[in-house]
Structure formats: C-alpha cells, structure tokens
Design a protein around this motif. Structure first.
Motif, PDB file in Angstrom:
ATOM      1  N   LEU A 120       9.185   4.810   2.517  1.00 58.47           N
ATOM      2  CA  LEU A 120       8.910   3.485   3.061  1.00 58.47           C
ATOM      3  C   LEU A 120       9.618   3.288   4.396  1.00 58.47           C
ATOM      4  O   LEU A 120       9.016   2.799   5.356  1.00 58.47           O
ATOM      5  CB  LEU A 120       9.326   2.405   2.061  1.00 58.47           C
ATOM      6  N   ARG A 121      10.866   3.708   4.484  1.00 57.66           N
ATOM      7  CA  ARG A 121      11.608   3.600   5.744  1.00 57.66           C
ATOM      8  C   ARG A 121      10.892   4.367   6.860  1.00 57.66           C
ATOM      9  O   ARG A 121      10.716   3.850   7.969  1.00 57.66           O
ATOM     10  CB  ARG A 121      13.033   4.133   5.567  1.00 57.66           C
ATOM     11  N   ALA A 166       9.897  -3.463  -6.713  1.00 56.41           N
ATOM     12  CA  ALA A 166       9.196  -2.325  -7.309  1.00 56.41           C
ATOM     13  C   ALA A 166      10.206  -1.449  -8.040  1.00 56.41           C
ATOM     14  O   ALA A 166      11.414  -1.568  -7.833  1.00 56.41           O
ATOM     15  CB  ALA A 166       8.477  -1.513  -6.228  1.00 56.41           C
ATOM     16  N   SER A 167       9.680  -0.568  -8.878  1.00 57.52           N
ATOM     17  CA  SER A 167      10.538   0.342  -9.634  1.00 57.52           C
ATOM     18  C   SER A 167      10.166   1.782  -9.361  1.00 57.52           C
ATOM     19  O   SER A 167       8.998   2.101  -9.112  1.00 57.52           O
ATOM     20  CB  SER A 167      10.382   0.101 -11.146  1.00 57.52           C
ATOM     21  N   GLY A 168      11.177   2.631  -9.447  1.00 57.94           N
ATOM     22  CA  GLY A 168      10.991   4.071  -9.480  1.00 57.94           C
ATOM     23  C   GLY A 168      11.363   4.542 -10.874  1.00 57.94           C
ATOM     24  O   GLY A 168      12.101   3.858 -11.588  1.00 57.94           O
ATOM     25  N   ARG A 169      10.882   5.690 -11.276  1.00 62.46           N
ATOM     26  CA  ARG A 169      11.122   6.168 -12.638  1.00 62.46           C
ATOM     27  C   ARG A 169      12.578   6.559 -12.876  1.00 62.46           C
ATOM     28  O   ARG A 169      13.084   6.432 -13.988  1.00 62.46           O
ATOM     29  CB  ARG A 169      10.203   7.341 -12.951  1.00 62.46           C
ATOM     30  N   ALA A 217       5.271   4.011  -6.745  1.00 59.12           N
ATOM     31  CA  ALA A 217       6.186   2.990  -7.247  1.00 59.12           C
ATOM     32  C   ALA A 217       5.481   2.250  -8.379  1.00 59.12           C
ATOM     33  O   ALA A 217       4.254   2.125  -8.391  1.00 59.12           O
ATOM     34  CB  ALA A 217       6.571   2.014  -6.141  1.00 59.12           C
ATOM     35  N   GLU A 218       6.252   1.761  -9.319  1.00 55.13           N
ATOM     36  CA  GLU A 218       5.691   1.099 -10.494  1.00 55.13           C
ATOM     37  C   GLU A 218       5.993  -0.398 -10.466  1.00 55.13           C
ATOM     38  O   GLU A 218       6.981  -0.838  -9.883  1.00 55.13           O
ATOM     39  CB  GLU A 218       6.269   1.740 -11.751  1.00 55.13           C
ATOM     40  N   ASP A 219       5.134  -1.167 -11.129  1.00 61.64           N
ATOM     41  CA  ASP A 219       5.327  -2.616 -11.295  1.00 61.64           C
ATOM     42  C   ASP A 219       5.653  -3.318  -9.980  1.00 61.64           C
ATOM     43  O   ASP A 219       6.658  -4.024  -9.865  1.00 61.64           O
ATOM     44  CB  ASP A 219       6.427  -2.899 -12.320  1.00 61.64           C
ATOM     45  N   ILE A 220       4.802  -3.157  -8.992  1.00 60.65           N
ATOM     46  CA  ILE A 220       5.012  -3.757  -7.670  1.00 60.65           C
ATOM     47  C   ILE A 220       4.668  -5.242  -7.739  1.00 60.65           C
ATOM     48  O   ILE A 220       3.571  -5.609  -8.140  1.00 60.65           O
ATOM     49  CB  ILE A 220       4.142  -3.058  -6.610  1.00 60.65           C
ATOM     50  N   VAL A 221       5.624  -6.074  -7.343  1.00 58.52           N
ATOM     51  CA  VAL A 221       5.447  -7.525  -7.358  1.00 58.52           C
ATOM     52  C   VAL A 221       5.823  -8.057  -5.982  1.00 58.52           C
ATOM     53  O   VAL A 221       6.885  -7.736  -5.454  1.00 58.52           O
ATOM     54  CB  VAL A 221       6.348  -8.187  -8.427  1.00 58.52           C
ATOM     55  N   HIS A 230       0.838  -1.209   0.000  1.00 56.55           N
ATOM     56  CA  HIS A 230       0.000   0.000   0.000  1.00 56.55           C
ATOM     57  C   HIS A 230       0.874   1.261   0.000  1.00 56.55           C
ATOM     58  O   HIS A 230       0.624   2.204  -0.764  1.00 56.55           O
ATOM     59  CB  HIS A 230      -0.932  -0.019   1.211  1.00 56.55           C
ATOM     60  N   TRP A 231       1.913   1.291   0.833  1.00 56.64           N
ATOM     61  CA  TRP A 231       2.792   2.450   0.914  1.00 56.64           C
ATOM     62  C   TRP A 231       3.584   2.648  -0.373  1.00 56.64           C
ATOM     63  O   TRP A 231       3.817   3.777  -0.800  1.00 56.64           O
ATOM     64  CB  TRP A 231       3.738   2.341   2.097  1.00 56.64           C
ATOM     65  N   LEU A 232       4.010   1.554  -0.994  1.00 53.27           N
ATOM     66  CA  LEU A 232       4.712   1.667  -2.274  1.00 53.27           C
ATOM     67  C   LEU A 232       3.785   2.260  -3.334  1.00 53.27           C
ATOM     68  O   LEU A 232       4.193   3.112  -4.126  1.00 53.27           O
ATOM     69  CB  LEU A 232       5.239   0.298  -2.730  1.00 53.27           C
ATOM     70  N   ASP A 233       2.537   1.817  -3.328  1.00 51.42           N
ATOM     71  CA  ASP A 233       1.559   2.357  -4.270  1.00 51.42           C
ATOM     72  C   ASP A 233       1.330   3.844  -4.015  1.00 51.42           C
ATOM     73  O   ASP A 233       1.269   4.641  -4.958  1.00 51.42           O
ATOM     74  CB  ASP A 233       0.250   1.569  -4.158  1.00 51.42           C
ATOM     75  N   ASP A 234       1.223   4.237  -2.755  1.00 57.85           N
ATOM     76  CA  ASP A 234       1.060   5.655  -2.403  1.00 57.85           C
ATOM     77  C   ASP A 234       2.239   6.503  -2.880  1.00 57.85           C
ATOM     78  O   ASP A 234       2.064   7.665  -3.233  1.00 57.85           O
ATOM     79  CB  ASP A 234       0.916   5.844  -0.892  1.00 57.85           C
ATOM     80  N   ALA A 235       3.443   5.911  -2.874  1.00 57.12           N
ATOM     81  CA  ALA A 235       4.651   6.623  -3.301  1.00 57.12           C
ATOM     82  C   ALA A 235       4.825   6.588  -4.823  1.00 57.12           C
ATOM     83  O   ALA A 235       5.852   7.021  -5.336  1.00 57.12           O
ATOM     84  CB  ALA A 235       5.873   6.031  -2.611  1.00 57.12           C
TER      85      ALA A 235
END
Length: 153
Positions: free
Chosen positions: A88-89, A73-76, A52-56, A45-50
């Motif tokens: 996230l930290r 996950a990826s960042g641009r 982040a792309e292609d979360i697996v 959820h937090w990665l999505d809020d930030a």
C-alpha cells in the motif's frame, strides 16, 4: 511482551491527534486534497489486491479533523500485515501521494498508513478484535454533543 502493541497503538493515536491539533503538514495536506473519495477507492482496491480481509471504510467527516476517511483491514498474520502495508505504501507513493506516513512496521500487529485524507489501519485479526476501532468510529455523534451541550454531564 504483548503490552508493546497497546503502547504502540496509544502512541500512534496520540501522535496523529497532536499533529491534527497543531496544524501539521499532514493535517494541512488533508485540507488541500480535492478528491479524497478517489483516493479511498484506490486504497480499498489496493487492499483487496493484496488479499487484505474484512476491509471496512468509515467516513470521518463531522467526527474528526484527522482525515476524511478511515479504512480498517486485517492480514492473516504479521507477515501478511507487513506485506499489505508495504504494498500500500508503494502504491500510494507511485500515485504521487507525497506525505505518506507509516507506523508499526517493526512489530506488524497494527500498521498505520496515514495519507492525511485517508487513514489506513492494518491489523492482525486478534489485535483488530481487541481494539475494535470500527465500533468506536462508526458510532453516530449525538446531536447534543455536536452543539456543545454540557447539560448531560
């Protein structure tokens, strides 16, 4: 200068694996945590809020003693990777996760956030494609390998 991500990646994987083998406090905290699935849900959820792309997310039970789940996950770009990792930290610490370990923030090609239960990798897209962790960790362990059958070697 692009050899540095490979060296950093090798060091991250080696250090985490050695800690698990030695029974470090990170590995012990993974054994004590009662609800890693709830932590995984929060992390995704937090990665999505930030953004982040292609979360697996990848379950590690039965594959490794490093943790219960791995998230990739990826960042641009490198700044986005750094922002995702820092957010996230901060969220993990606010949640009460006492032993959050972060590696790779200096280069931001690949940042590892290790909670013991959930291991998060945040990559720049080209670095993620190069290492392809999803393919390696999502592969099923052959039944013969899990029994220690050495007849196929």
């Amino acid at each position: 200068m692009r050899d540095q991500p490979a060296k950093d990646a090798y060091r991250l994987i080696r250090t985490t694996a050695e800690d698990a083998r030695k029974g470090s406090s990170l590995a012990q905290s993974a054994a004590k945590a009662p609800d890693s699935a709830a932590l995984l849900e929060d992390v995704v959820h937090w990665l999505d809020d930030a953004k982040a792309e292609d979360i697996v997310s990848i379950p590690l039970k039965g594959k490794s003693a490093l943790g219960d789940f791995m998230v990739v996950a990826s960042g641009r770009n490198d700044r986005h990777v750094a922002a995702i990792a820092e957010q996230l930290r901060d969220k993990l610490k606010a949640r009460g996760e006492a032993r959050v370990r972060v590696e790779g923030l200096n280069a931001c090609d690949w940042v590892l956030i290790d909670t013991g239960d959930v291991i998060v990798h945040v990559f720049r897209p080209e670095v993620r494609e190069f290492y392809n962790l999803e393919k390696m960790w999502q592969a099923d362990i052959p039944a013969d390998a899990s029994r220690g059958d050495s007849s196929q070697h």
